[in-house]
Structures are given as structure tokens and as C-alpha cells.
Scaffold this active site. Structure first.
Site, PDB file in Angstrom:
ATOM      1  N   LYS A 138      64.845  19.830  71.200  1.00 37.07           N
ATOM      2  CA  LYS A 138      65.494  19.301  72.416  1.00 37.07           C
ATOM      3  C   LYS A 138      65.691  17.787  72.325  1.00 37.07           C
ATOM      4  O   LYS A 138      66.676  17.252  72.811  1.00 37.07           O
ATOM      5  CB  LYS A 138      64.661  19.650  73.658  1.00 37.07           C
ATOM      6  N   ASP A 172      59.630  23.589  70.919  1.00 30.11           N
ATOM      7  CA  ASP A 172      59.882  22.940  69.625  1.00 30.11           C
ATOM      8  C   ASP A 172      61.247  23.309  69.048  1.00 30.11           C
ATOM      9  O   ASP A 172      61.427  23.355  67.835  1.00 30.11           O
ATOM     10  CB  ASP A 172      58.769  23.295  68.611  1.00 30.11           C
ATOM     11  N   GLN A 204      58.457  21.967  76.736  1.00 31.24           N
ATOM     12  CA  GLN A 204      58.113  23.382  76.532  1.00 31.24           C
ATOM     13  C   GLN A 204      59.389  24.235  76.619  1.00 31.24           C
ATOM     14  O   GLN A 204      60.446  23.720  76.298  1.00 31.24           O
ATOM     15  CB  GLN A 204      57.032  23.861  77.526  1.00 31.24           C
ATOM     16  N   GLY A 236      56.062  17.426  72.654  1.00 32.69           N
ATOM     17  CA  GLY A 236      56.236  16.540  71.514  1.00 32.69           C
ATOM     18  C   GLY A 236      57.689  16.558  71.088  1.00 32.69           C
ATOM     19  O   GLY A 236      58.204  17.589  70.691  1.00 32.69           O
ATOM     20  N   HIS A 237      58.346  15.425  71.253  1.00 37.37           N
ATOM     21  CA  HIS A 237      59.736  15.318  70.813  1.00 37.37           C
ATOM     22  C   HIS A 237      59.749  14.400  69.599  1.00 37.37           C
ATOM     23  O   HIS A 237      59.195  13.310  69.664  1.00 37.37           O
ATOM     24  CB  HIS A 237      60.583  14.584  71.864  1.00 37.37           C
TER      25      HIS A 237
END
Ligand code: IMP
Length: 436
Positions: A16, A13, A224, A40-41
């Protein structure tokens, strides 16, 4: 252009997605190489639209990039198709997605086992995202996994599923008292996905080799992060794949000699979701500040993230294990409004000072942070676009992080908007030539 790897330098998190978006215009291929929809982006596009992506490489939002799910990814086809449909409805073109036939599929028994095993572990649980990631990689390693290419052969799909469910159904029913999974129903469901995914399945290794040979820019986008790496992270509180830079080679088929740059992304502080050691975790006012001002809630599970000070031991480790050439420090603006800021420069473990990553799990659990205290700043820095726009104390903070981690800081994020960055060194030569 050699390939570029983008990795998280902490526990995930780090932002990225924002960096991929920043590089978007100059990148021809964006490739996911590990993990699955545990990621999750969040990406905010120029027109202010916010997208939460889980499995799709974030390059899907760049107008011309080809997006690739490499062989190292685990794919839940229902989730992938749902994400593709959601993006299509919002006018995003997903037709350029390529999927490796060697990527493994997340099956219903993986999701069922992930949840039930976590419950069984009780206080020793890992705090997984419950998406079936660990069990899917477990079957891959045990050589009982089902791959994307198996969707193209209904006979093989059924045969493989029958074989693996013979064991997994015993476990589900007899160990965990759950319902057994019906082979025919799963085959029927997965064949509907097969029909839709077929046009996207490709020999992605060859596509990427050819692209690199033709001078294309290939970005391998990590999900990750370093400290969640199965081999190099805080085992067993890790994910089941290799998000570190070397994982990009295994997860795509791109050779190590083709990689010319490794961009490491770290927040100006630290967060972690799920269980496991976290030496700089805060439970005081400063921690509350980071949670609230940083809006630290998970994109995938909505869970509150654990927050703490920047850990330069972790930063230095990430630089070394990934060979980071450029650091991107995100969310510096979140630290505005604190009288003092702290950087962890080493640990005290059972009375001894340690300046590098502890070599045992027990050592890391016992690690107490040794802090260097720096003056904070109160100014709103979200409009800063050059280093000179920052208060001297914020500049000093960045310099100290750079010295302690041992890699240059190339970009600093000062707000959520895609333009809210300070570029100290352009991440790509092309970007330097055309800053606008
Ligand atoms: P899993 O990947 O769902 O098996 O979860 C294993 C550990 O990795 C848990 O602590 C999760 O919270 C963590 N994790 C997995 N994906 C992410 C991510 O994208 N960001 C942060 N933590 C993650």
C-alpha cells in the site's frame, strides 16, 4: 475532489505504501484511520532512499502533503516521536503532521498485556505484533481508554490512569505474575511526550471537512487489510480495528458520501503473518520461491511471512466488502520463473464446493483450495511499462484475476522501484493529464 480510500485486499503487506507514494504528487492530505505501529510501510523515494514507516502516514515523504493521524488510530507516543526524530534526521519535514485529540494512546499496560496474553494463549495465540494494539482498542471499547487530548491535562491524565491501572495492575500481578505499573512514572513519561506532541494536536475532522469543501484531494490510507478486519476478517485471527473501507469513515469523521473511489491493493500471490487459516498456503518449492524472490519478511517484526497462491475467493470478497473501484496488483515480477501458476477459484469444504467466503470459522479452517492452473513465464518483467511488454501468459494471468475478482485492474507493480509499474487506467484524473 472526493476522498479516496486505499485498502489492503488480502492479509496485509500488499504494498500500500508504494501506491500512496505513486499518488503522492496529486494528493493534498494523507490520513491514517485505523491501527497503530503494528503496520509497516516500506517506501523507496525517487533518490533511492528506503524508509520503513510504522505509524506516520506514508504521505510524509511527499513534499507537500499534510499527514493526519485520525481518531481511529491508536498511538504509541514514544514510537511516534522516535519515528518523527528519525525522519527529521534524514531531512524529512514532519511539521505538517496533525493528530486527532480523539485518537487513543497505547500505554505501557497495553504492551505488557499484549505480550503476556499471547504467551498465555500458547498454541491458540493470534501471533500479534506485540505492540499493545488489541489491549488499547479493548480499553477504547470498554470506555477506559486514554486519549491524545488527555495529554493536555495532567490532572485528567493521572486520574484516568489511576482508574484503569487499579484493575490492570491486579490482572498483571495476580493473573500473570508480572510487576505492577507505577502511575506516577507513567504520568511523568507521558507528559514529556505531551510537550512535544502539543503543536500537532488538532481538530482533524474539521480540517478534513474544510479541505474536501475546498476541493483538496484526501487519501485515506489503510493499514493492515480486509482479512484482518475485526468484523469482516478471519476472526479471531484479526487485528482489533476496521481496516476495511467503511472503517475510513469512522476513523476520520469523513462521511461515506464524500468517498468517490476505493483502491484495493493485492499481491499477485498471497502472504500472511501471524496465525489463522490460509487456504492457499504453500509449503513446497513454489512457496519457497515466493518467500525468497518476494523477500517476504515483515517490516515491523522481521517475521517470515507465510506464502501461497492468489486466492480469488478472498479477492472477490474484498471487492464486495470494500466497494473496490480500482485494483492494484503488486509484485507480479515475483512470479517470473515458475512453469505453472495457480489461482484459487473456490474451496472444497467437507466434500462440497463453495465459491464464496465460508460463513463459519470451522468452514474456513476446513477449506481446501480448488485451483485453476495457468502457464507461467520465465521472462524478467521488471522493465515492462505497458501491458504489451508482458509475456502473453502474464497478461492472461492478470485478465483471469480481474474476471474472478470483479473489479478492473488499474495498475500492476512489476518491481520494487517506484517507477516499476504498468498503468492500465490512471488512478486519478490529474495523473492521467500529467503522466510524468
Ligand atoms: P495485532 O494487530 O498486533 O493485534 O496483530 C493481530 C494480527 O494482525 C496478527 O496476525 C498480525 O500478524 C496481523 N497484523 C497486524 N498488523 C499487520 C500488518 O501491518 N501486516 C500484516 N499483518 C499484520
Amino acid at each position: 475532489m472526493p476522498a479516496i480510500v486505499l485498502i489492503g485486499a488480502q492479509w496485509g503487506d500488499e504494498g500500500k505504501g508504494k501506491v500512496t507514494d505513486l499518488l503522492g504528487a496529486w494528493v493534498d492530505y494523507v490520513v491514517r484511520y485505523s491501527g497503530g505501529n503494528n503496520a509497516g510501510h516500506t517506501v523507496v523515494t525517487p533518490d533511492g532512499q528506503k524508509y520503513a514507516l510504522h505509524l506516520m502516514p506514508s504521505g510524509v515523504l511527499s513534499p507537500n502533503a499534510v499527514t493526519v493521524l485520525g481518531n481511529g488510530v491508536v498511538i504509541d507516543p514514544k514510537v511516534l516521536l522516535g519515528e518523527m526524530d528519525g525522519l527529521t534526521e534524514r531531512g524529512v519535514d514532519v511539521s505538517r503532521l496533525l493528530i486527532s485529540g480523539d485518537a487513543h494512546l497505547i500505554m505501557p499496560h497495553h504492551r505488557a498485556l499484549d505480550r503476556v496474553v499471547e504467551r498465555y494463549l500458547g498454541p491458540a495465540r493470534i501471533g500479534t505484533t506485540g505492540r499493545g494494539i488489541g489491549p488499547a482498542y479493548g480499553d477504547k471499547v470498554a470506555r477506559t481508554g486514554i486519549r491524545v487530548q488527555d495529554l493536555l491535562d495532567p490532572g485528567i491524565l493521572r486520574q484516568k490512569l489511576e482508574l484503569v491501572l487499579r484493575e490492570k495492575n491486579q490482572i498483571l500481578a495476580k493473573v500473570y505474575n508480572r510487576k505492577a505499573i507505577d502511575v506516577a512514572a507513567v504520568v511523568e513519561e507521558y507528559l514529556t511526550y505531551a510537550a512535544r506532541l502539543r503543536p500537532h494536536i488538532a481538530d482533524t475532522r474539521a480540517v478534513l471537512w474544510d479541505a474536501l469543501a475546498a476541493g483538496a484531494t484526501v487519501l485515506m490510507e489503510g493499514a493492515q487489510a480486509t482479512m484482518l478486519d475485526l468484523d469482516h476478517g478471519t476472526y479471531p485471527f484479526v487485528t482489533s480495528s476496521n481496516p476495511t473501507a467503511a472503517g475510513a469513515c469512522v476513523g476520520t469523521g469523513i462521511p461515506p458520501t464524500a468517498i468517490g473511489q476505493v483502491i484495493g491493493v493485492a499481491k499477485a500471490y498471497t502472504t500472511r503473518v501471524g496465525a489463522g487459516p490460509f487456504p492457499t498456503e504453500l509449503s513446497d518449492q513454489a512457496g519457497m520461491h515466493l518467500l525468497k524472490v518476494g523477500d517476504e519478511y515483515g517490516t515491523t517484526t522481521g517475521r517470515e511471512r507465510r506464502c501461497g497462491w492468489f486466492d480469488a475467493v478472498v479477492g472477490r470478497y474484498a471487492v464486495r466488502v470494500n466497494g473496490i473501484t480500482d485494483l492494484v496488483i503488486t509484485k507480479l515480477d515475483v512470479l517470473s520463473g515458475l512453469d505453472q501458476v495457480q489461482i484459487c477459484v473456490g474451496y472444497e469444504i467437507d466434500g462440497e464446493r463453495v465459491d464464496s467466503m465460508p460463513t463459519t470459522q470451522t468452514g474456513f479452517h476446513h477449506a481446501k483450495p480448488i485451483y485453476e492452473e495457468l502457464d507461467g513465464w520465465w521472462e524478467d518483467i521488471t522493465k515492462a511499462r505497458t501491458e504489451e511488454d508482458l509475456p502473453a501468459t502474464a497478461r492472461r494471468y492478470l485478465e483471469r484475476i480481474e474476471q474472478l475478482c470483479g473489479a478492473r485492474i488499474s495498475v500492476v507493480g512489476v518491481g520494487p522501484g517506484r517507477e516499476a509499474n504498468i498503468t492500465r487506467h490512471p488512478l486519478l484524473p490529474a495523473a492521467a493529464a500529467d503522466p510524468g
